[in-house]
Design a protein around this motif. Sequence first.
Motif, PDB file in Angstrom:
ATOM      1  N   VAL A 177       0.839  -1.197   0.000  1.00 55.87           N
ATOM      2  CA  VAL A 177       0.000   0.000   0.000  1.00 55.87           C
ATOM      3  C   VAL A 177       0.875   1.249   0.000  1.00 55.87           C
ATOM      4  N   GLN A 178       0.503   2.184  -0.847  1.00 58.03           N
ATOM      5  CA  GLN A 178       1.206   3.462  -0.896  1.00 58.03           C
ATOM      6  C   GLN A 178       0.288   4.566  -0.386  1.00 58.03           C
ATOM      7  N   LEU A 179       0.898   5.577   0.195  1.00 61.10           N
ATOM      8  CA  LEU A 179       0.163   6.700   0.777  1.00 61.10           C
ATOM      9  C   LEU A 179       0.574   7.982   0.065  1.00 61.10           C
ATOM     10  N   VAL A 180      -0.409   8.793  -0.299  1.00 58.85           N
ATOM     11  CA  VAL A 180      -0.138  10.052  -0.982  1.00 58.85           C
ATOM     12  C   VAL A 180      -0.878  11.172  -0.260  1.00 58.85           C
ATOM     13  N   GLU A 181      -0.103  12.084   0.300  1.00 60.92           N
ATOM     14  CA  GLU A 181      -0.672  13.210   1.030  1.00 60.92           C
ATOM     15  C   GLU A 181      -0.795  14.424   0.120  1.00 60.92           C
ATOM     16  N   SER A 182      -1.790  15.252   0.394  1.00 65.89           N
ATOM     17  CA  SER A 182      -1.981  16.474  -0.384  1.00 65.89           C
ATOM     18  C   SER A 182      -2.753  17.489   0.447  1.00 65.89           C
ATOM     19  N   GLY A 183      -2.814  18.712  -0.049  1.00 64.62           N
ATOM     20  CA  GLY A 183      -3.632  19.733   0.592  1.00 64.62           C
ATOM     21  C   GLY A 183      -2.868  20.782   1.378  1.00 64.62           C
ATOM     22  N   GLY A 184      -1.564  20.610   1.505  1.00 71.44           N
ATOM     23  CA  GLY A 184      -0.786  21.587   2.243  1.00 71.44           C
ATOM     24  C   GLY A 184      -0.657  22.895   1.491  1.00 71.44           C
ATOM     25  N   GLY A 185      -0.038  23.854   2.146  1.00 78.92           N
ATOM     26  CA  GLY A 185       0.155  25.148   1.510  1.00 78.92           C
ATOM     27  C   GLY A 185       0.606  26.197   2.503  1.00 78.92           C
ATOM     28  N   LEU A 186       0.593  27.430   2.049  1.00 74.23           N
ATOM     29  CA  LEU A 186       0.974  28.576   2.875  1.00 74.23           C
ATOM     30  C   LEU A 186      -0.296  29.263   3.359  1.00 74.23           C
ATOM     31  N   VAL A 187      -0.383  29.472   4.656  1.00 68.64           N
ATOM     32  CA  VAL A 187      -1.575  30.097   5.236  1.00 68.64           C
ATOM     33  C   VAL A 187      -1.149  31.026   6.363  1.00 68.64           C
ATOM     34  N   GLN A 188      -1.926  32.060   6.588  1.00 66.20           N
ATOM     35  CA  GLN A 188      -1.634  32.968   7.687  1.00 66.20           C
ATOM     36  C   GLN A 188      -2.088  32.370   9.013  1.00 66.20           C
ATOM     37  N   ALA A 189      -1.470  32.824  10.073  1.00 62.14           N
ATOM     38  CA  ALA A 189      -1.878  32.381  11.406  1.00 62.14           C
ATOM     39  C   ALA A 189      -3.372  32.641  11.605  1.00 62.14           C
ATOM     40  N   GLY A 190      -4.037  31.648  12.184  1.00 64.11           N
ATOM     41  CA  GLY A 190      -5.480  31.733  12.369  1.00 64.11           C
ATOM     42  C   GLY A 190      -6.272  31.120  11.236  1.00 64.11           C
ATOM     43  N   GLY A 191      -5.598  30.781  10.157  1.00 67.81           N
ATOM     44  CA  GLY A 191      -6.266  30.209   9.003  1.00 67.81           C
ATOM     45  C   GLY A 191      -6.509  28.720   9.125  1.00 67.81           C
ATOM     46  N   SER A 192      -7.019  28.147   8.035  1.00 62.23           N
ATOM     47  CA  SER A 192      -7.391  26.737   8.028  1.00 62.23           C
ATOM     48  C   SER A 192      -6.875  26.046   6.776  1.00 62.23           C
ATOM     49  N   LEU A 193      -6.666  24.750   6.887  1.00 63.49           N
ATOM     50  CA  LEU A 193      -6.312  23.895   5.766  1.00 63.49           C
ATOM     51  C   LEU A 193      -6.950  22.539   5.976  1.00 63.49           C
ATOM     52  N   ARG A 194      -7.188  21.845   4.874  1.00 65.51           N
ATOM     53  CA  ARG A 194      -7.674  20.475   4.943  1.00 65.51           C
ATOM     54  C   ARG A 194      -6.722  19.587   4.171  1.00 65.51           C
ATOM     55  N   LEU A 195      -6.109  18.662   4.872  1.00 62.39           N
ATOM     56  CA  LEU A 195      -5.179  17.727   4.267  1.00 62.39           C
ATOM     57  C   LEU A 195      -5.897  16.432   3.909  1.00 62.39           C
ATOM     58  N   SER A 196      -5.410  15.786   2.863  1.00 62.79           N
ATOM     59  CA  SER A 196      -5.951  14.498   2.444  1.00 62.79           C
ATOM     60  C   SER A 196      -4.829  13.481   2.329  1.00 62.79           C
ATOM     61  N   CYS A 197      -5.159  12.245   2.590  1.00 59.93           N
ATOM     62  CA  CYS A 197      -4.206  11.145   2.442  1.00 59.93           C
ATOM     63  C   CYS A 197      -4.928   9.998   1.747  1.00 59.93           C
ATOM     64  N   ALA A 198      -4.500   9.699   0.547  1.00 56.24           N
ATOM     65  CA  ALA A 198      -5.114   8.624  -0.229  1.00 56.24           C
ATOM     66  C   ALA A 198      -4.247   7.381  -0.156  1.00 56.24           C
ATOM     67  N   ALA A 199      -4.874   6.270   0.220  1.00 59.26           N
ATOM     68  CA  ALA A 199      -4.180   4.993   0.268  1.00 59.26           C
ATOM     69  C   ALA A 199      -4.506   4.192  -0.988  1.00 59.26           C
ATOM     70  N   SER A 200      -3.524   3.434  -1.460  1.00 61.19           N
ATOM     71  CA  SER A 200      -3.723   2.673  -2.701  1.00 61.19           C
ATOM     72  C   SER A 200      -4.467   1.375  -2.485  1.00 61.19           C
ATOM     73  N   GLY A 201      -4.792   1.055  -1.224  1.00 60.35           N
ATOM     74  CA  GLY A 201      -5.523  -0.157  -0.921  1.00 60.35           C
ATOM     75  C   GLY A 201      -6.499   0.065   0.213  1.00 60.35           C
ATOM     76  N   SER A 202      -7.334  -0.929   0.442  1.00 61.92           N
ATOM     77  CA  SER A 202      -8.345  -0.827   1.511  1.00 61.92           C
ATOM     78  C   SER A 202      -7.746  -1.317   2.822  1.00 61.92           C
ATOM     79  N   ILE A 203      -7.332  -0.382   3.631  1.00 61.34           N
ATOM     80  CA  ILE A 203      -6.648  -0.752   4.876  1.00 61.34           C
ATOM     81  C   ILE A 203      -7.337  -0.195   6.112  1.00 61.34           C
ATOM     82  N   PHE A 204      -8.335   0.649   5.928  1.00 64.30           N
ATOM     83  CA  PHE A 204      -8.905   1.355   7.076  1.00 64.30           C
ATOM     84  C   PHE A 204      -9.711   0.441   7.990  1.00 64.30           C
ATOM     85  N   SER A 205     -10.212  -0.656   7.453  1.00 65.94           N
ATOM     86  CA  SER A 205     -11.066  -1.512   8.268  1.00 65.94           C
ATOM     87  C   SER A 205     -10.283  -2.302   9.300  1.00 65.94           C
TER      88      SER A 205
END
Length: 114
Positions: free
Chosen positions: A2-30
Amino acid sequence: QVQLVESGGGLVQAGGSLRLSCAASGSIFSVNAMGWYRQAPGKQREFVALITPGGLTNYANSMKGRFTISRDSAKNTVYLEMNSLKPEDTANYYCNTVPARLPWGQGTQVTVSS
């Protein structure tokens, strides 16, 4: 493996928000608790948050009330919603099982400016 790919980062000011995602190449969450980790320059990688197969969550103390971990098992994706960001949250963010057993992905860089 299984491979993991993270995304969603960036530059933000203090007090701001971001949403990160992590996609797995297989069904492992269960069968695996999934977590987010982060590593700031010159520091060791540290635990941020986890979600169990049953949906229970836990957070590092400094993230409680600001970060929310969730997942979409149908999409094999874990998310990290980050609010009220602080400059000290600046780091490269990674996902992995808890404990970490898979190869680390490249992570996604989060930079919070003051």
